[in-house]
Design an enzyme around this catalytic site. Structure first.
Site, PDB file in Angstrom:
ATOM      1  N   CYS A  28      52.070 -10.287  39.180  1.00  0.00           N
ATOM      2  CA  CYS A  28      51.747 -10.928  40.246  1.00  0.00           C
ATOM      3  C   CYS A  28      49.936 -10.495  40.209  1.00  0.00           C
ATOM      4  O   CYS A  28      49.653  -9.615  39.475  1.00  0.00           O
ATOM      5  CB  CYS A  28      52.300 -10.777  41.669  1.00  0.00           C
ATOM      6  SG  CYS A  28      52.160  -8.992  42.168  1.00  0.00           S
ATOM      7  N   TYR A  45      38.155 -20.506  34.466  1.00  0.00           N
ATOM      8  CA  TYR A  45      38.357 -21.108  35.832  1.00  0.00           C
ATOM      9  C   TYR A  45      38.238 -20.382  36.955  1.00  0.00           C
ATOM     10  O   TYR A  45      37.894 -19.205  37.119  1.00  0.00           O
ATOM     11  CB  TYR A  45      40.137 -21.286  35.730  1.00  0.00           C
ATOM     12  CG  TYR A  45      41.004 -19.948  35.965  1.00  0.00           C
ATOM     13  CD1 TYR A  45      41.394 -19.391  37.125  1.00  0.00           C
ATOM     14  CD2 TYR A  45      41.054 -19.374  34.567  1.00  0.00           C
ATOM     15  CE1 TYR A  45      42.211 -18.321  37.233  1.00  0.00           C
ATOM     16  CE2 TYR A  45      41.910 -18.231  34.943  1.00  0.00           C
ATOM     17  CZ  TYR A  45      42.306 -17.603  36.092  1.00  0.00           C
ATOM     18  OH  TYR A  45      42.983 -16.441  35.982  1.00  0.00           O
ATOM     19  N   ASP A 245      54.596 -14.259  39.207  1.00  0.00           N
ATOM     20  CA  ASP A 245      53.234 -14.546  38.404  1.00  0.00           C
ATOM     21  C   ASP A 245      52.477 -15.301  39.691  1.00  0.00           C
ATOM     22  O   ASP A 245      51.564 -16.095  39.405  1.00  0.00           O
ATOM     23  CB  ASP A 245      53.524 -15.897  37.475  1.00  0.00           C
ATOM     24  CG  ASP A 245      52.211 -15.992  36.792  1.00  0.00           C
ATOM     25  OD1 ASP A 245      51.266 -15.118  36.905  1.00  0.00           O
ATOM     26  OD2 ASP A 245      51.923 -17.184  36.292  1.00  0.00           O
TER      27      ASP A 245
HETATM   28  C1  0GY Z   1      49.104 -15.504  34.101  1.00  0.00           C
HETATM   29  C2  0GY Z   1      49.029 -16.826  33.201  1.00  0.00           C
HETATM   30  C3  0GY Z   1      47.612 -17.426  33.427  1.00  0.00           C
HETATM   31  C4  0GY Z   1      46.634 -16.778  33.573  1.00  0.00           C
HETATM   32  C5  0GY Z   1      46.160 -15.274  33.374  1.00  0.00           C
HETATM   33  O1  0GY Z   1      44.487 -13.816  32.945  1.00  0.00           O
HETATM   34  C6  0GY Z   1      44.712 -14.822  33.446  1.00  0.00           C
HETATM   35  O2  0GY Z   1      43.980 -15.619  34.030  1.00  0.00           O
HETATM   36  O3  0GY Z   1      46.973 -14.481  32.980  1.00  0.00           O
HETATM   37  C7  0GY Z   1      47.786 -18.360  32.626  1.00  0.00           C
HETATM   38  O4  0GY Z   1      46.758 -19.251  32.786  1.00  0.00           O
HETATM   39  O5  0GY Z   1      48.765 -18.844  31.812  1.00  0.00           O
HETATM   40  O6  0GY Z   1      49.882 -14.714  33.648  1.00  0.00           O
HETATM   41  O7  0GY Z   1      48.671 -15.389  35.410  1.00  0.00           O
END
Ligand code: 0GY
Length: 289
Positions: A28, A45, A245
């Site tokens: 998480c 993002y 997550d």
């Molecule tokens: C996750 C998946 C994502 C993002 C990240 O580090 C991150 O920005 O892990 C994703 O966009 O697939 O595990 O949170």
């Protein structure tokens, strides 16, 4: 927050499944709040703030006792929001940081004191500009001395190219989200058999049976993802972790109901023994031993 960014579910349902005592949400994030912990300039993002208070309230609501908080790319190598969340709950959380070669030994030791036990190497091109393997190997050699491990995030098609790199890592390695299989291929075709073979070959590799909401094509009952997670739990019961997550960055199709994600657990781990390993004993061994 980006115009097309979906915020986390405001009112998740209460799960019917009650996790065992000591259960850990082992994947998480905390995001911001941006006013206190700004997002990284190099981020791909800009999320909705998802502060520690919301994460810990969700933990209690879903029936979990502990969290493993993973540094996400929107905070870059600035681990302050992560460390702040860890320090505020003491032994109830552990962390996975993102660091560069410039990190000092003192900074690593301070992070260890706060509860960090791993570093994450992210290979997703949509999330990071580069993933320098040489720098990662030198970081891995340093964090190995602290007893930490490595978490890697890649997509299924990248495994073939990354296998030699994974072989060189001197620590336990945890692969995020089952190596992101293409579920349309089924468990016997596509890249997933290669992933199973990797885990058979290397006992130091673990994985998280997480993120059905990202992997599913069939939609929010996530039935098409269940066989992948079951295969991993059944074959490697002592090397699997589970996580929500939350707050589910970059979801485009829908925002999952976290209660429904928890209710998927008995479909993935179909005995109390497997659930005890998945939710309690495995994360305990890796993050709290
Ligand atoms: C996750 C998946 C994502 C993002 C990240 O580090 C991150 O920005 O892990 C994703 O966009 O697939 O595990 O949170």
């Amino acid at each position: 927050m980006d115009a097309d960014y979906l915020p986390f579910h405001a009112n998740p349902s209460k799960p019917a499944f009650a996790p065992p005592r000591g259960a850990v949400d082992a994947h998480c994030h905390v995001f911001g709040p941006a006013a206190v912990f700004p997002y990284a300039p190099e981020r791909k993002y800009t999320p909705c703030d998802a502060p520690k208070e919301r994460l810990f309230a969700l933990r209690d609501f879903l029936g979990f006792e502990r969290n493993v908080i993973v540094q996400a790319s929107c905070h870059g190598r600035d681990n302050r929001a992560l460390v702040d969340a860890l320090l505020s709950v003491g032994d109830r959380a552990r962390g996975v940081a993102v660091v560069g070669p410039e990190i000092t030994d003192k900074e690593l030791e301070d992070m260890h004191g706060a509860g960090v036990r791993a570093v994450r190497f992210n290979f997703l091109k949509r999330l990071v500009d580069n993933a320098p393997k040489d720098a990662f190997l030198s970081i891995a050699a340093r964090i190995a001395k602290l007893g930490w491990h490595v978490v890697v995030y890649f997509e299924a098609h990248q495994l073939e190219e990354l296998a030699p790199f994974l072989d060189q890592l001197p620590t336990t390695v945890v692969v995020d989200h089952m190596g992101r299989p293409d579920v349309r291929s089924g468990i016997e075709h596509g890249h997933f058999p290669r992933f199973l073979t990797l885990l058979e070959r290397k006992r130091s590799i673990w994985t998280k049976v997480s993120c059905p909401e990202r992997l599913s094509v069939s939609g929010p009952d996530y039935s098409d993802v269940v066989p992948f997670a079951r295969a991993l739990v059944n074959t490697f019961p002592d090397r699997v972790l589970w996580g929500t997550d939350w707050p589910h960055p970059n979801m485009k199709s829908h925002m999952p109901d976290d209660g429904k994600l928890v209710d998927l657990i008995p479909r993935v781990a179909d005995t109390a023994k497997k659930r005890q390993a998945l939710l309690v004993d495995n994360p305990q061994r890796l993050y709290w031993a």
